[in-house]
Design a protein around this motif. Structure first.
Motif, PDB file in Angstrom:
ATOM      1  N   ALA A   1      24.495  54.468  41.349  1.00  0.00           N
ATOM      2  CA  ALA A   1      25.874  54.947  41.393  1.00  0.00           C
ATOM      3  C   ALA A   1      26.641  54.260  42.529  1.00  0.00           C
ATOM      4  CB  ALA A   1      25.905  56.452  41.580  1.00  0.00           C
ATOM      5  N   GLY A   2      25.990  54.083  43.664  1.00  0.00           N
ATOM      6  CA  GLY A   2      26.628  53.384  44.782  1.00  0.00           C
ATOM      7  C   GLY A   2      26.950  51.943  44.440  1.00  0.00           C
ATOM      8  N   ALA A   3      26.044  51.290  43.734  1.00  0.00           N
ATOM      9  CA  ALA A   3      26.275  49.905  43.328  1.00  0.00           C
ATOM     10  C   ALA A   3      27.443  49.811  42.355  1.00  0.00           C
ATOM     11  CB  ALA A   3      25.019  49.325  42.706  1.00  0.00           C
ATOM     12  N   VAL A   4      27.523  50.728  41.426  1.00  0.00           N
ATOM     13  CA  VAL A   4      28.618  50.729  40.456  1.00  0.00           C
ATOM     14  C   VAL A   4      29.950  50.939  41.173  1.00  0.00           C
ATOM     15  CG1 VAL A   4      29.629  51.987  38.513  1.00  0.00           C
ATOM     16  CG2 VAL A   4      27.184  51.422  38.507  1.00  0.00           C
ATOM     17  N   VAL A   5      29.980  51.861  42.118  1.00  0.00           N
ATOM     18  CA  VAL A   5      31.209  52.108  42.885  1.00  0.00           C
ATOM     19  C   VAL A   5      31.581  50.857  43.678  1.00  0.00           C
ATOM     20  CG1 VAL A   5      32.189  53.439  44.798  1.00  0.00           C
ATOM     21  CG2 VAL A   5      30.903  54.597  42.993  1.00  0.00           C
TER      22      VAL A   5
ATOM     23  N   TRP B   1      30.827  47.660  43.053  1.00  0.00           N
ATOM     24  CA  TRP B   1      31.310  46.606  42.158  1.00  0.00           C
ATOM     25  C   TRP B   1      32.716  46.906  41.655  1.00  0.00           C
ATOM     26  CZ3 TRP B   1      26.032  46.918  39.426  1.00  0.00           C
ATOM     27  CH2 TRP B   1      25.124  46.090  40.069  1.00  0.00           C
ATOM     28  N   ALA B   2      32.975  48.164  41.335  1.00  0.00           N
ATOM     29  CA  ALA B   2      34.310  48.542  40.869  1.00  0.00           C
ATOM     30  C   ALA B   2      35.343  48.301  41.968  1.00  0.00           C
ATOM     31  CB  ALA B   2      34.324  50.004  40.427  1.00  0.00           C
ATOM     32  N   TRP B   3      35.019  48.710  43.189  1.00  0.00           N
ATOM     33  CA  TRP B   3      35.950  48.509  44.311  1.00  0.00           C
ATOM     34  C   TRP B   3      36.147  47.023  44.595  1.00  0.00           C
ATOM     35  CZ3 TRP B   3      35.264  46.077  48.981  1.00  0.00           C
ATOM     36  CH2 TRP B   3      36.344  46.157  49.851  1.00  0.00           C
ATOM     37  N   ALA B   4      35.057  46.257  44.596  1.00  0.00           N
ATOM     38  CA  ALA B   4      35.142  44.832  44.910  1.00  0.00           C
ATOM     39  C   ALA B   4      36.016  44.105  43.893  1.00  0.00           C
ATOM     40  CB  ALA B   4      33.745  44.212  44.945  1.00  0.00           C
ATOM     41  N   ASP B   5      35.884  44.445  42.631  1.00  0.00           N
ATOM     42  CA  ASP B   5      36.718  43.812  41.604  1.00  0.00           C
ATOM     43  C   ASP B   5      38.165  44.281  41.698  1.00  0.00           C
ATOM     44  OD1 ASP B   5      34.627  42.339  40.621  1.00  0.00           O
ATOM     45  OD2 ASP B   5      34.151  43.756  39.010  1.00  0.00           O
ATOM     46  N   TRP B   6      38.363  45.554  41.923  1.00  0.00           N
ATOM     47  CA  TRP B   6      39.709  46.108  41.985  1.00  0.00           C
ATOM     48  C   TRP B   6      40.489  45.557  43.183  1.00  0.00           C
ATOM     49  CZ3 TRP B   6      41.737  49.223  45.895  1.00  0.00           C
ATOM     50  CH2 TRP B   6      43.002  49.720  45.651  1.00  0.00           C
ATOM     51  N   SER B   7      39.832  45.430  44.324  1.00  0.00           N
ATOM     52  CA  SER B   7      40.521  45.023  45.548  1.00  0.00           C
ATOM     53  C   SER B   7      40.702  43.510  45.667  1.00  0.00           C
ATOM     54  CB  SER B   7      39.747  45.517  46.775  1.00  0.00           C
ATOM     55  OG  SER B   7      38.524  44.815  46.887  1.00  0.00           O
ATOM     56  N   GLY B   8      40.017  42.733  44.831  1.00  0.00           N
ATOM     57  CA  GLY B   8      40.105  41.286  44.923  1.00  0.00           C
ATOM     58  C   GLY B   8      39.100  40.686  45.887  1.00  0.00           C
ATOM     59  N   TYR B   9      38.218  41.502  46.417  1.00  0.00           N
ATOM     60  CA  TYR B   9      37.208  41.053  47.386  1.00  0.00           C
ATOM     61  C   TYR B   9      36.341  39.953  46.790  1.00  0.00           C
ATOM     62  CZ  TYR B   9      33.213  41.311  50.568  1.00  0.00           C
ATOM     63  OH  TYR B   9      32.219  41.017  51.450  1.00  0.00           O
ATOM     64  N   THR B  10      35.907  40.138  45.560  1.00  0.00           N
ATOM     65  CA  THR B  10      35.032  39.172  44.902  1.00  0.00           C
ATOM     66  C   THR B  10      35.736  37.831  44.753  1.00  0.00           C
ATOM     67  OG1 THR B  10      34.062  41.005  43.667  1.00  0.00           O
ATOM     68  CG2 THR B  10      33.608  38.807  42.857  1.00  0.00           C
TER      69      THR B  10
END
Length: 52
Positions: free
Chosen positions: A6-10, A12-21
């Protein structure tokens, strides 16, 4: 038991949403590009430019 997943999913979702990736990918590209340019300049005997 499922909290790491669950932590990994959160994450990845944050990283994609924020543009970090995308930012990290662009930084890696720019670093590789600059290293390639510097290497070619050294091989040509021009040296690297120094920042003023």
């Amino acid at each position: 038991m499922l909290s790491p997943l669950a932590g990994a999913v959160v994450w990845w979702a944050w990283a994609d949403w924020s543009g970090y990736t995308k930012r990290k990918a662009m930084e890696r590209e720019n670093t590789r590009k600059q290293a390639r340019i510097d290497k070619q300049r050294e091989q040509l005997g021009l040296g690297t430019r120094k920042k003023r």
